[in-house]
Design a protein around this motif. Structure first.
Motif, PDB file in Angstrom:
ATOM      1  N   LEU A  55       0.844  -1.192   0.000  1.00  0.00           N
ATOM      2  CA  LEU A  55       0.000   0.000   0.000  1.00  0.00           C
ATOM      3  C   LEU A  55       0.878   1.240   0.000  1.00  0.00           C
ATOM      4  N   HIS A  76      -2.042   5.372   2.890  1.00  0.00           N
ATOM      5  CA  HIS A  76      -3.282   4.594   2.880  1.00  0.00           C
ATOM      6  C   HIS A  76      -3.831   4.519   4.310  1.00  0.00           C
ATOM      7  N   VAL A 108      -9.424  -5.128   2.618  1.00  0.00           N
ATOM      8  CA  VAL A 108      -9.185  -4.240   1.479  1.00  0.00           C
ATOM      9  C   VAL A 108     -10.127  -4.584   0.321  1.00  0.00           C
ATOM     10  N   ASP A 125     -10.883  -1.701  -2.046  1.00  0.00           N
ATOM     11  CA  ASP A 125      -9.789  -1.009  -2.729  1.00  0.00           C
ATOM     12  C   ASP A 125      -9.720  -1.403  -4.193  1.00  0.00           C
ATOM     13  N   ARG A 126      -9.040  -0.577  -4.955  1.00  0.00           N
ATOM     14  CA  ARG A 126      -8.750  -0.903  -6.349  1.00  0.00           C
ATOM     15  C   ARG A 126      -7.401  -1.624  -6.395  1.00  0.00           C
ATOM     16  N   GLY A 130      -3.456   1.946  -7.225  1.00  0.00           N
ATOM     17  CA  GLY A 130      -4.196   0.947  -6.455  1.00  0.00           C
ATOM     18  C   GLY A 130      -3.294   0.284  -5.439  1.00  0.00           C
TER      19      GLY A 130
END
Length: 291
Positions: free
Chosen positions: A172, A176, A189, A192-193, A237
């Motif tokens: 990450l 983040h 997560v 998340d992307r 991402g």
């Protein structure tokens, strides 16, 4: 007696699924390939292929012959290489490796090989495990550095020697919201992307998401873990990255995935005949002690 050249023709027919494609690979005409197969069938007294509208498939006898042909070809390559070494006085080793394992493990191991066997010429080819194991099996490579992830590797006629475990971490950006956690589950997560660094990681994560009842949001798919981390660094991402591919960055954090932690198993694949060679033994031992 079974003709070795006809076994080679049958192997190519099996590989390509048609006479015409096998002919192109062998630089022959389809008629010549058909004649070679017919002659082989007369020799063994039974059909070796079944011809159909969708191509050519092997009979049980054909499969046995292809297996025998691959073994014979591998032994001939091994013998030819040994004769070349005797004639020239120069020894050679060909190593197949996947990219991240090669970067992490091979430099020190090859340095030890060069120190103990200074006259050995080394060739390294980059291949994924499913492509490198056939090279070892056929004698085109002396050994291969490979990994198993969520599926076992096909190890017929070769031996897999364990080297190390390669656990996965979530990478990450340092800003983040979860970057200060000591560990994370993949469910943490889920919103998340993602940036993928490997097709196998992509398949694993898609399967995990389906089993867990959520859909992955994908920003980018790559075939390089280092590039994937650069994209994470840029804010594209997050990524799932194995230990051997983690790169240092002031802007990134690597957080262990909670149990059951996805882990690759890295090993060395070698054929029994190659394990009799002193340089191969040295390199295998160096790889297994490199972690």
């Amino acid at each position: 007696m079974i003709d070795v050249q006809r076994l080679r023709v049958l192997t190519e027919v099996a590989r390509h699924g048609s006479f015409s494609k096998a002919a192109a690979a062998l630089l022959l005409t389809p008629s010549a390939v058909s004649q070679q197969i017919a002659a082989l069938e007369r020799t063994v007294g039974t059909e070796v292929v079944l011809r159909g509208a969708r191509g050519v498939t092997l009979t049980d006898a054909g499969r046995l012959l292809v297996e025998a042909g691959e073994t014979i070809s591998a032994e001939l390559r091994h013998t030819e290489a040994a004769l070349t070494r005797l004639a020239s006085g120069v020894d050679t080793i060909t190593v197949a490796t996947f990219s991240t394992g090669g970067r992490h493990l091979l430099p020190r191991a090859l340095a030890r090989l060069a120190a103990e066997h200074p006259n050995v010429e080394i060739t390294v080819v980059e291949r994924e495990p499913e492509d490198s194991i056939p090279l070892v099996r056929s004698g085109s490579a002396d050994l291969a550095l490979v990994y198993e992830f969520d599926k076992p590797l096909p190890l017929e006629k070769v031996t897999l020697l364990p080297v190390m475990s390669d656990p996965m971490s979530l990478v990450l950006r340092r800003d983040h919201p979860l970057a200060k956690r000591k560990s994370l589950s993949l469910n943490d997560v889920a919103d998340d992307r993602w940036v993928f660094g490997c097709s196998k990681t992509s398949a694993f994560l898609h399967g995990y998401a389906a089993d867990s009842g959520f859909s992955l949001r994908v920003s980018a798919s790559t075939t390089d873990y280092f590039f994937a981390q650069a994209l994470v660094e840029a804010g594209v991402g997050i990524a799932l990255i194995p230990l051997v591919a983690l790169r240092e960055s002031a802007d990134l954090v690597a957080i262990p995935v909670e149990r059951p932690r996805p882990t690759r198993r890295i090993g060395v694949v070698v054929a029994p005949r190659a394990r009799r060679r002193a340089p191969v033994v040295t390199l295998v031992n160096a790889l297994r002690s490199a972690t």
